[in-house]
Design a protein around this motif. Structure first.
Motif, short mmCIF file in Angstrom:
data_model
loop_
_atom_site.label_atom_id
_atom_site.label_comp_id
_atom_site.label_asym_id
_atom_site.label_seq_id
_atom_site.Cartn_x
_atom_site.Cartn_y
_atom_site.Cartn_z
N ARG A 362 0.87 -1.33 -0.05
CA ARG A 362 0.01 0.02 0.12
C ARG A 362 0.93 1.26 0.03
O ARG A 362 2.22 0.99 0.37
CB ARG A 362 -0.90 -0.07 1.20
N LYS A 363 0.35 2.54 0.03
CA LYS A 363 0.98 3.69 -0.19
C LYS A 363 1.04 4.10 1.43
O LYS A 363 0.09 3.77 2.37
CB LYS A 363 0.22 4.73 -0.84
N TRP A 364 1.82 5.05 1.54
CA TRP A 364 2.06 5.53 3.14
C TRP A 364 0.71 6.23 3.68
O TRP A 364 0.14 7.01 2.86
CB TRP A 364 3.35 6.24 3.25
N ASP A 404 0.82 -7.66 8.86
CA ASP A 404 -0.49 -7.31 9.78
C ASP A 404 -0.64 -5.76 10.23
O ASP A 404 -0.47 -5.22 11.02
CB ASP A 404 -0.18 -8.05 11.09
N ASP A 405 -0.19 -5.05 8.96
CA ASP A 405 -0.35 -3.74 8.78
C ASP A 405 0.82 -2.94 9.70
O ASP A 405 0.97 -1.72 9.68
CB ASP A 405 -1.64 -3.17 9.23
N GLN A 406 2.01 -3.74 10.01
CA GLN A 406 3.22 -3.08 10.39
C GLN A 406 4.19 -3.14 9.18
O GLN A 406 4.08 -4.13 8.39
CB GLN A 406 3.77 -4.00 11.32
N ILE A 407 4.87 -2.03 9.10
CA ILE A 407 5.62 -2.03 7.90
C ILE A 407 7.10 -2.75 8.04
O ILE A 407 7.65 -2.85 8.95
CB ILE A 407 6.19 -0.44 7.83
N VAL A 408 7.12 -3.40 7.02
CA VAL A 408 8.46 -4.28 6.70
C VAL A 408 9.25 -3.70 6.08
O VAL A 408 10.50 -3.89 6.47
CB VAL A 408 7.82 -5.95 6.17
#
Length: 435
Positions: A362-364, A404-408
Protein backbone atom coordinates in the motif's frame (compact mmCIF):
# COMPACT_ATOMS: atom_id res chain seq x y z
CA UNK A 1 -25.71 24.35 -54.63
CA UNK A 2 -25.83 20.61 -55.28
CA UNK A 3 -23.03 20.85 -57.82
CA UNK A 4 -20.89 22.91 -55.45
CA UNK A 5 -21.50 20.39 -52.67
CA UNK A 6 -20.43 17.50 -54.92
CA UNK A 7 -17.17 19.30 -55.69
CA UNK A 8 -16.61 20.10 -52.01
CA UNK A 9 -17.18 16.48 -51.00
CA UNK A 10 -14.85 15.18 -53.73
CA UNK A 11 -12.05 17.63 -52.89
CA UNK A 12 -12.27 17.89 -49.11
CA UNK A 13 -14.44 15.08 -47.73
CA UNK A 14 -13.78 12.22 -50.12
CA UNK A 15 -13.53 9.76 -47.22
CA UNK A 16 -17.35 9.94 -46.92
CA UNK A 17 -17.71 8.09 -50.21
CA UNK A 18 -19.40 4.75 -49.62
CA UNK A 19 -19.77 5.32 -45.88
CA UNK A 20 -22.91 4.84 -43.81
CA UNK A 21 -23.98 8.31 -42.68
CA UNK A 22 -26.27 9.60 -39.94
CA UNK A 23 -27.84 13.03 -40.46
CA UNK A 24 -28.74 15.15 -37.44
CA UNK A 25 -32.13 16.58 -38.40
CA UNK A 26 -34.05 18.99 -36.20
CA UNK A 27 -36.73 19.75 -38.79
CA UNK A 28 -35.49 23.29 -39.30
CA UNK A 29 -34.48 24.89 -42.60
CA UNK A 30 -30.78 23.96 -42.50
CA UNK A 31 -31.18 20.29 -41.61
CA UNK A 32 -34.04 19.73 -44.08
CA UNK A 33 -31.89 21.19 -46.88
CA UNK A 34 -29.03 18.92 -45.77
CA UNK A 35 -31.38 15.93 -45.95
CA UNK A 36 -32.66 16.89 -49.41
CA UNK A 37 -29.13 17.34 -50.76
CA UNK A 38 -27.98 13.94 -49.56
CA UNK A 39 -31.07 12.32 -51.03
CA UNK A 40 -29.98 13.80 -54.35
CA UNK A 41 -26.49 12.39 -53.85
CA UNK A 42 -27.93 8.89 -53.56
CA UNK A 43 -26.07 8.08 -50.35
CA UNK A 44 -26.90 5.61 -47.58
CA UNK A 45 -28.00 7.54 -44.52
CA UNK A 46 -30.29 7.57 -41.54
CA UNK A 47 -31.90 10.42 -39.64
CA UNK A 48 -31.37 11.14 -35.94
CA UNK A 49 -33.77 13.52 -34.19
CA UNK A 50 -33.47 14.87 -30.63
CA UNK A 51 -36.54 16.10 -28.78
CA UNK A 52 -35.14 18.35 -26.06
CA UNK A 53 -38.66 19.00 -24.63
CA UNK A 54 -37.92 22.69 -24.22
CA UNK A 55 -40.79 24.11 -26.28
CA UNK A 56 -43.69 21.92 -25.11
CA UNK A 57 -46.08 21.07 -27.99
CA UNK A 58 -43.79 22.70 -30.54
CA UNK A 59 -41.00 20.21 -29.74
CA UNK A 60 -43.33 17.28 -30.33
CA UNK A 61 -44.52 18.94 -33.54
CA UNK A 62 -40.92 18.97 -34.78
CA UNK A 63 -40.57 15.31 -33.81
CA UNK A 64 -43.71 14.31 -35.71
CA UNK A 65 -42.67 16.36 -38.76
CA UNK A 66 -39.22 14.74 -39.04
CA UNK A 67 -40.53 11.24 -38.34
CA UNK A 68 -43.26 11.61 -40.98
CA UNK A 69 -40.68 12.79 -43.52
CA UNK A 70 -38.36 9.87 -42.75
CA UNK A 71 -41.21 7.34 -43.03
CA UNK A 72 -42.48 8.83 -46.29
CA UNK A 73 -38.99 8.66 -47.81
CA UNK A 74 -38.16 5.25 -46.29
CA UNK A 75 -35.20 6.64 -44.36
CA UNK A 76 -34.13 4.87 -41.13
CA UNK A 77 -35.20 7.06 -38.23
CA UNK A 78 -33.79 7.33 -34.69
CA UNK A 79 -35.43 9.32 -31.93
CA UNK A 80 -34.55 10.26 -28.37
CA UNK A 81 -36.25 12.49 -25.82
CA UNK A 82 -34.16 14.45 -23.31
CA UNK A 83 -35.14 16.07 -20.03
CA UNK A 84 -32.77 18.88 -20.95
CA UNK A 85 -33.76 21.32 -18.23
CA UNK A 86 -33.22 18.79 -15.44
CA UNK A 87 -29.84 17.85 -16.89
CA UNK A 88 -28.85 21.53 -17.06
CA UNK A 89 -29.94 22.07 -13.45
CA UNK A 90 -28.20 18.94 -12.16
CA UNK A 91 -24.87 19.82 -13.78
CA UNK A 92 -25.21 23.61 -13.48
CA UNK A 93 -25.04 24.19 -17.23
CA UNK A 94 -26.77 26.62 -19.54
CA UNK A 95 -29.64 25.11 -21.49
CA UNK A 96 -27.69 25.38 -24.73
CA UNK A 97 -24.58 23.66 -23.34
CA UNK A 98 -26.72 20.93 -21.78
CA UNK A 99 -28.50 20.29 -25.09
CA UNK A 100 -25.18 20.12 -26.94
CA UNK A 101 -23.70 17.63 -24.46
CA UNK A 102 -26.78 15.41 -24.57
CA UNK A 103 -27.01 15.55 -28.35
CA UNK A 104 -23.42 14.62 -29.14
CA UNK A 105 -23.28 11.91 -26.49
CA UNK A 106 -26.32 10.28 -28.10
CA UNK A 107 -24.86 10.65 -31.59
CA UNK A 108 -21.74 8.74 -30.59
CA UNK A 109 -23.90 6.05 -28.98
CA UNK A 110 -25.75 5.63 -32.28
CA UNK A 111 -22.48 5.39 -34.21
CA UNK A 112 -21.37 2.58 -31.93
CA UNK A 113 -24.65 0.66 -31.74
CA UNK A 114 -26.12 1.14 -35.21
CA UNK A 115 -23.02 0.78 -37.36
CA UNK A 116 -22.85 4.30 -38.80
CA UNK A 117 -19.49 5.80 -39.76
CA UNK A 118 -20.11 9.54 -39.41
CA UNK A 119 -22.67 12.05 -38.15
CA UNK A 120 -23.43 14.99 -40.43
CA UNK A 121 -24.76 18.28 -39.07
CA UNK A 122 -26.15 21.27 -40.99
CA UNK A 123 -23.88 24.04 -39.65
CA UNK A 124 -23.22 26.67 -42.32
CA UNK A 125 -21.07 29.77 -42.89
CA UNK A 126 -23.34 32.13 -40.94
CA UNK A 127 -23.23 29.77 -37.95
CA UNK A 128 -19.47 29.91 -38.21
CA UNK A 129 -19.47 33.71 -38.24
CA UNK A 130 -21.78 33.86 -35.23
CA UNK A 131 -19.54 31.44 -33.30
CA UNK A 132 -16.51 33.58 -34.13
CA UNK A 133 -18.23 36.72 -32.82
CA UNK A 134 -19.45 34.95 -29.66
CA UNK A 135 -15.92 33.76 -28.88
CA UNK A 136 -14.50 37.18 -29.71
CA UNK A 137 -16.95 38.89 -27.37
CA UNK A 138 -16.05 36.56 -24.49
CA UNK A 139 -12.31 36.71 -25.00
CA UNK A 140 -10.51 33.84 -26.65
CA UNK A 141 -7.19 32.67 -28.03
CA UNK A 142 -6.35 31.99 -31.64
CA UNK A 143 -8.05 28.60 -31.58
CA UNK A 144 -11.34 30.16 -30.56
CA UNK A 145 -11.22 32.38 -33.65
CA UNK A 146 -10.71 29.54 -36.14
CA UNK A 147 -14.41 28.74 -36.08
CA UNK A 148 -16.39 25.53 -36.38
CA UNK A 149 -14.21 22.75 -37.87
CA UNK A 150 -15.52 20.92 -40.91
CA UNK A 151 -14.57 17.69 -39.12
CA UNK A 152 -14.33 16.90 -35.43
CA UNK A 153 -13.58 13.18 -35.10
CA UNK A 154 -16.72 11.51 -36.50
CA UNK A 155 -18.79 14.72 -36.67
CA UNK A 156 -18.80 16.22 -40.18
CA UNK A 157 -20.18 19.61 -41.24
CA UNK A 158 -20.41 19.60 -45.05
CA UNK A 159 -22.44 22.84 -45.40
CA UNK A 160 -19.90 25.25 -43.91
CA UNK A 161 -19.09 26.57 -47.38
CA UNK A 162 -22.69 27.81 -47.83
CA UNK A 163 -24.36 30.91 -46.42
CA UNK A 164 -27.79 31.06 -44.83
CA UNK A 165 -28.91 32.91 -47.97
CA UNK A 166 -27.68 30.03 -50.16
CA UNK A 167 -29.66 27.55 -48.07
CA UNK A 168 -32.84 29.66 -48.12
CA UNK A 169 -32.64 30.02 -51.91
CA UNK A 170 -32.14 26.27 -52.38
CA UNK A 171 -35.13 25.51 -50.14
CA UNK A 172 -37.39 27.84 -52.11
CA UNK A 173 -36.21 26.52 -55.48
CA UNK A 174 -36.89 22.93 -54.42
CA UNK A 175 -40.10 23.55 -52.46
CA UNK A 176 -38.59 22.12 -49.27
CA UNK A 177 -40.80 22.22 -46.20
CA UNK A 178 -39.37 22.89 -42.75
CA UNK A 179 -40.36 23.84 -39.21
CA UNK A 180 -39.64 27.25 -37.71
CA UNK A 181 -38.18 27.23 -34.21
CA UNK A 182 -39.95 29.99 -32.30
CA UNK A 183 -36.92 30.43 -30.00
CA UNK A 184 -34.89 31.65 -33.01
CA UNK A 185 -36.95 34.84 -33.04
CA UNK A 186 -36.10 35.67 -29.42
CA UNK A 187 -33.13 37.79 -28.35
CA UNK A 188 -32.87 35.83 -25.11
CA UNK A 189 -29.73 34.06 -26.33
CA UNK A 190 -26.48 35.81 -27.27
CA UNK A 191 -26.30 33.98 -30.60
CA UNK A 192 -29.70 35.36 -31.62
CA UNK A 193 -28.72 38.90 -30.65
CA UNK A 194 -25.64 38.63 -32.86
CA UNK A 195 -27.67 37.04 -35.68
CA UNK A 196 -30.46 39.62 -35.59
CA UNK A 197 -28.53 42.81 -34.93
CA UNK A 198 -24.77 42.60 -35.34
CA UNK A 199 -24.34 40.45 -38.46
CA UNK A 200 -26.86 42.48 -40.54
CA UNK A 201 -24.92 45.63 -39.63
CA UNK A 202 -21.64 44.11 -40.84
CA UNK A 203 -23.30 42.99 -44.07
CA UNK A 204 -24.74 46.47 -44.56
CA UNK A 205 -21.28 47.98 -44.18
CA UNK A 206 -19.79 45.42 -46.55
CA UNK A 207 -22.08 43.34 -48.80
CA UNK A 208 -19.22 40.83 -49.21
CA UNK A 209 -18.57 40.62 -45.50
CA UNK A 210 -19.25 36.88 -45.20
CA UNK A 211 -16.83 36.06 -48.03
CA UNK A 212 -14.20 38.34 -46.49
CA UNK A 213 -14.71 36.67 -43.13
CA UNK A 214 -14.27 33.21 -44.66
CA UNK A 215 -10.99 34.33 -46.23
CA UNK A 216 -9.79 35.77 -42.90
CA UNK A 217 -10.74 32.59 -41.09
CA UNK A 218 -8.72 30.53 -43.56
CA UNK A 219 -5.67 32.64 -42.66
CA UNK A 220 -6.40 32.15 -38.95
CA UNK A 221 -6.64 28.38 -39.42
CA UNK A 222 -3.31 28.35 -41.24
CA UNK A 223 -1.76 30.40 -38.42
CA UNK A 224 -3.15 27.90 -35.89
CA UNK A 225 -1.46 25.06 -37.77
CA UNK A 226 1.85 26.94 -37.57
CA UNK A 227 1.35 27.38 -33.82
CA UNK A 228 0.68 23.66 -33.41
CA UNK A 229 3.80 22.74 -35.40
CA UNK A 230 5.98 25.09 -33.33
CA UNK A 231 4.42 23.85 -30.10
CA UNK A 232 5.16 20.22 -31.00
CA UNK A 233 8.77 21.02 -31.88
CA UNK A 234 9.43 22.86 -28.62
CA UNK A 235 7.63 20.14 -26.62
CA UNK A 236 10.17 17.60 -27.86
CA UNK A 237 12.98 19.82 -26.52
CA UNK A 238 11.38 20.70 -23.17
CA UNK A 239 9.32 17.68 -22.13
CA UNK A 240 10.14 14.08 -21.24
CA UNK A 241 7.41 11.47 -20.99
CA UNK A 242 7.84 8.96 -18.17
CA UNK A 243 5.66 6.28 -16.61
CA UNK A 244 4.42 8.58 -13.86
CA UNK A 245 3.82 11.66 -16.02
CA UNK A 246 5.26 14.32 -18.30
CA UNK A 247 8.27 16.26 -16.99
CA UNK A 248 8.79 19.83 -18.25
CA UNK A 249 12.38 21.04 -17.79
CA UNK A 250 12.14 24.46 -16.14
CA UNK A 251 15.68 25.54 -17.04
CA UNK A 252 14.88 25.10 -20.72
CA UNK A 253 11.36 26.47 -20.37
CA UNK A 254 12.55 29.71 -18.80
CA UNK A 255 14.80 30.37 -21.79
CA UNK A 256 11.65 30.96 -23.86
CA UNK A 257 10.39 34.54 -23.88
CA UNK A 258 6.76 33.43 -24.21
CA UNK A 259 6.78 30.22 -22.16
CA UNK A 260 3.26 30.92 -20.85
CA UNK A 261 1.91 30.51 -24.38
CA UNK A 262 3.63 27.17 -24.74
CA UNK A 263 2.30 25.98 -21.39
CA UNK A 264 -1.21 26.92 -22.48
CA UNK A 265 -0.89 24.99 -25.74
CA UNK A 266 0.53 21.91 -24.00
CA UNK A 267 -1.92 21.83 -21.09
CA UNK A 268 -5.24 23.07 -22.50
CA UNK A 269 -6.39 19.54 -23.37
CA UNK A 270 -6.06 18.41 -19.74
CA UNK A 271 -8.97 20.42 -18.35
CA UNK A 272 -7.04 23.19 -16.58
CA UNK A 273 -8.70 26.59 -16.17
CA UNK A 274 -6.62 28.40 -13.50
CA UNK A 275 -4.03 29.64 -15.99
CA UNK A 276 -2.55 32.40 -13.81
CA UNK A 277 -1.93 29.83 -11.06
CA UNK A 278 -0.26 27.54 -13.59
CA UNK A 279 2.02 30.33 -14.84
CA UNK A 280 2.93 31.16 -11.23
CA UNK A 281 4.04 27.54 -10.68
CA UNK A 282 7.10 28.17 -12.82
CA UNK A 283 8.66 30.33 -10.09
CA UNK A 284 6.82 28.83 -7.08
CA UNK A 285 8.34 26.73 -4.29
CA UNK A 286 8.63 22.98 -4.80
CA UNK A 287 5.51 21.11 -3.74
CA UNK A 288 3.03 23.67 -5.08
CA UNK A 289 0.54 22.31 -7.59
CA UNK A 290 -2.61 23.04 -9.62
CA UNK A 291 -5.28 20.44 -10.37
CA UNK A 292 -7.99 19.93 -12.96
CA UNK A 293 -10.71 17.28 -12.63
CA UNK A 294 -8.39 14.51 -13.79
CA UNK A 295 -4.83 15.87 -13.74
CA UNK A 296 -2.31 17.65 -11.56
CA UNK A 297 0.58 19.94 -12.48
CA UNK A 298 3.24 19.86 -9.76
CA UNK A 299 6.29 22.08 -9.23
CA UNK A 300 9.09 19.72 -8.18
CA UNK A 301 12.50 21.39 -8.00
CA UNK A 302 13.65 21.77 -11.61
CA UNK A 303 10.51 20.39 -13.27
CA UNK A 304 6.81 20.86 -13.74
CA UNK A 305 5.29 17.38 -13.62
CA UNK A 306 1.95 16.61 -15.26
CA UNK A 307 0.36 13.45 -13.90
CA UNK A 308 -3.02 11.78 -13.65
CA UNK A 309 -4.99 12.00 -10.42
CA UNK A 310 -5.82 8.32 -10.77
CA UNK A 311 -3.44 7.23 -8.04
CA UNK A 312 -3.40 4.02 -6.00
CA UNK A 313 -3.33 5.91 -2.69
CA UNK A 314 -6.28 4.04 -1.23
CA UNK A 315 -5.77 0.73 -2.98
CA UNK A 316 -4.19 -2.30 -1.40
CA UNK A 317 -2.52 -5.28 -3.05
CA UNK A 318 -1.89 -8.64 -1.44
CA UNK A 319 0.71 -11.41 -1.51
CA UNK A 320 -0.55 -14.77 -0.30
CA UNK A 321 1.70 -17.21 1.56
CA UNK A 322 1.87 -19.61 -1.36
CA UNK A 323 2.75 -16.89 -3.90
CA UNK A 324 6.30 -16.09 -4.90
CA UNK A 325 5.74 -12.99 -6.98
CA UNK A 326 3.71 -9.80 -7.38
CA UNK A 327 3.49 -8.15 -10.80
CA UNK A 328 1.30 -5.11 -10.05
CA UNK A 329 1.59 -2.32 -8.97
CA UNK A 330 5.29 -3.17 -8.58
CA UNK A 331 7.20 -6.31 -9.44
CA UNK A 332 8.33 -8.25 -6.36
CA UNK A 333 9.93 -11.69 -6.25
CA UNK A 334 9.96 -13.82 -3.08
CA UNK A 335 12.28 -16.79 -2.58
CA UNK A 336 13.44 -18.99 0.30
CA UNK A 337 17.18 -18.74 0.93
CA UNK A 338 19.64 -20.80 2.96
CA UNK A 339 21.75 -17.85 4.00
CA UNK A 340 21.88 -14.05 3.86
CA UNK A 341 23.63 -12.57 0.88
CA UNK A 342 24.49 -8.92 0.27
CA UNK A 343 21.29 -6.91 0.89
CA UNK A 344 20.67 -3.76 -1.16
CA UNK A 345 18.00 -1.09 -1.63
CA UNK A 346 16.14 -3.34 -4.05
CA UNK A 347 16.48 -6.49 -1.92
CA UNK A 348 15.91 -7.47 1.72
CA UNK A 349 16.28 -10.70 3.70
CA UNK A 350 13.64 -11.19 6.37
CA UNK A 351 12.70 -13.77 8.98
CA UNK A 352 9.78 -15.58 7.38
CA UNK A 353 8.47 -16.81 10.75
CA UNK A 354 7.90 -13.21 11.87
CA UNK A 355 5.66 -12.44 8.88
CA UNK A 356 1.88 -12.76 8.95
CA UNK A 357 0.43 -13.53 5.54
CA UNK A 358 -1.06 -12.26 3.41
CA UNK A 359 1.46 -9.45 3.05
CA UNK A 360 0.04 -6.09 1.99
CA UNK A 361 1.35 -3.52 -0.50
CA UNK A 362 0.00 0.00 0.00
CA UNK A 363 0.90 3.68 -0.05
CA UNK A 364 1.96 5.52 3.11
CA UNK A 365 -0.59 7.14 5.38
CA UNK A 366 -0.31 9.93 7.92
CA UNK A 367 0.81 8.46 11.24
CA UNK A 368 2.71 5.51 9.73
CA UNK A 369 5.92 4.61 11.58
CA UNK A 370 8.60 1.91 11.40
CA UNK A 371 11.89 0.88 13.04
CA UNK A 372 14.54 1.78 10.43
CA UNK A 373 17.35 -0.70 9.96
CA UNK A 374 20.63 0.58 11.36
CA UNK A 375 18.88 2.81 13.90
CA UNK A 376 17.49 2.50 17.42
CA UNK A 377 13.85 3.21 18.03
CA UNK A 378 10.94 4.02 15.76
CA UNK A 379 10.52 6.82 13.26
CA UNK A 380 7.55 8.31 11.46
CA UNK A 381 7.54 7.58 7.77
CA UNK A 382 6.80 11.26 7.09
CA UNK A 383 9.97 12.20 9.04
CA UNK A 384 11.96 9.60 7.10
CA UNK A 385 10.72 11.13 3.83
CA UNK A 386 11.71 14.60 5.02
CA UNK A 387 15.19 13.53 6.18
CA UNK A 388 15.79 11.72 2.90
CA UNK A 389 14.62 14.83 0.99
CA UNK A 390 11.76 13.06 -0.79
CA UNK A 391 9.82 15.30 -3.14
CA UNK A 392 6.03 15.10 -3.21
CA UNK A 393 6.17 12.95 -6.33
CA UNK A 394 8.75 10.67 -4.65
CA UNK A 395 6.42 10.14 -1.69
CA UNK A 396 3.48 9.35 -3.94
CA UNK A 397 5.49 6.82 -5.93
CA UNK A 398 6.74 4.95 -2.86
CA UNK A 399 5.12 1.66 -1.77
CA UNK A 400 5.12 0.02 1.66
CA UNK A 401 5.33 -3.73 2.21
CA UNK A 402 3.40 -4.57 5.37
CA UNK A 403 2.77 -7.58 7.62
CA UNK A 404 -0.36 -7.33 9.75
CA UNK A 405 -0.29 -3.61 8.78
CA UNK A 406 3.16 -3.19 10.33
CA UNK A 407 5.77 -1.88 7.89
CA UNK A 408 8.32 -4.48 6.79
CA UNK A 409 9.95 -2.44 4.07
CA UNK A 410 9.73 1.01 2.53
CA UNK A 411 10.29 -0.58 -0.83
CA UNK A 412 13.57 0.40 -2.49
CA UNK A 413 14.58 2.55 0.48
CA UNK A 414 14.73 1.13 4.04
CA UNK A 415 13.73 -2.09 5.80
CA UNK A 416 12.24 -2.38 9.27
CA UNK A 417 14.77 -3.70 11.79
CA UNK A 418 12.18 -5.95 13.49
CA UNK A 419 11.75 -8.24 10.49
CA UNK A 420 15.30 -8.54 9.17
CA UNK A 421 16.88 -11.99 9.15
CA UNK A 422 19.87 -12.61 11.42
CA UNK A 423 22.47 -15.35 11.73
CA UNK A 424 20.03 -17.18 13.99
CA UNK A 425 17.10 -17.08 11.54
CA UNK A 426 15.96 -20.53 10.47
CA UNK A 427 13.64 -19.56 7.57
CA UNK A 428 15.12 -16.76 5.47
CA UNK A 429 12.90 -15.09 2.88
CA UNK A 430 14.43 -12.92 0.17
CA UNK A 431 12.15 -10.15 -1.19
CA UNK A 432 13.48 -8.41 -4.28
CA UNK A 433 12.27 -5.74 -6.66
CA UNK A 434 12.41 -6.64 -10.37
CA UNK A 435 12.31 -4.02 -13.07
Amino acid sequence: MLSKLKTHLANNLSFLQGKKLLLAVSGGLDSMVLTHLFQKLDTTFGIAHCNFQLREAESFGDQEFVQTYADANKIPFYLTLFDTQSYANDYKLSTQVAARELRYHWFYELLATEGYDFVLTAHHADDNLETFLINLSRGTGLEGLTGIPKQNEQIIRPLLIFSREDIESYAKENNIQWREDSSNASDKYLRNKIRHHLVPLFKELNPNFLASFQKTQTYLQEAQLLVEDATDMVFQQIATEKEDGIYFDLHKLLQLDNYNSYLFQWLKEFGFTAWEDIYDLVTAQSGKYVVSEEFRLLKDRDFLILSSLEEFDHQEFWIQENENQLDFPIKLRLSDESHIKNPADKCIFVDKEKLKFPLKIRKWQEGDYFYPSGMHGKKKVSKFFKDEKFSLIDKENTWLLCSDDQIVWIVNHRADQRYLATEFTQHILKIEVHK
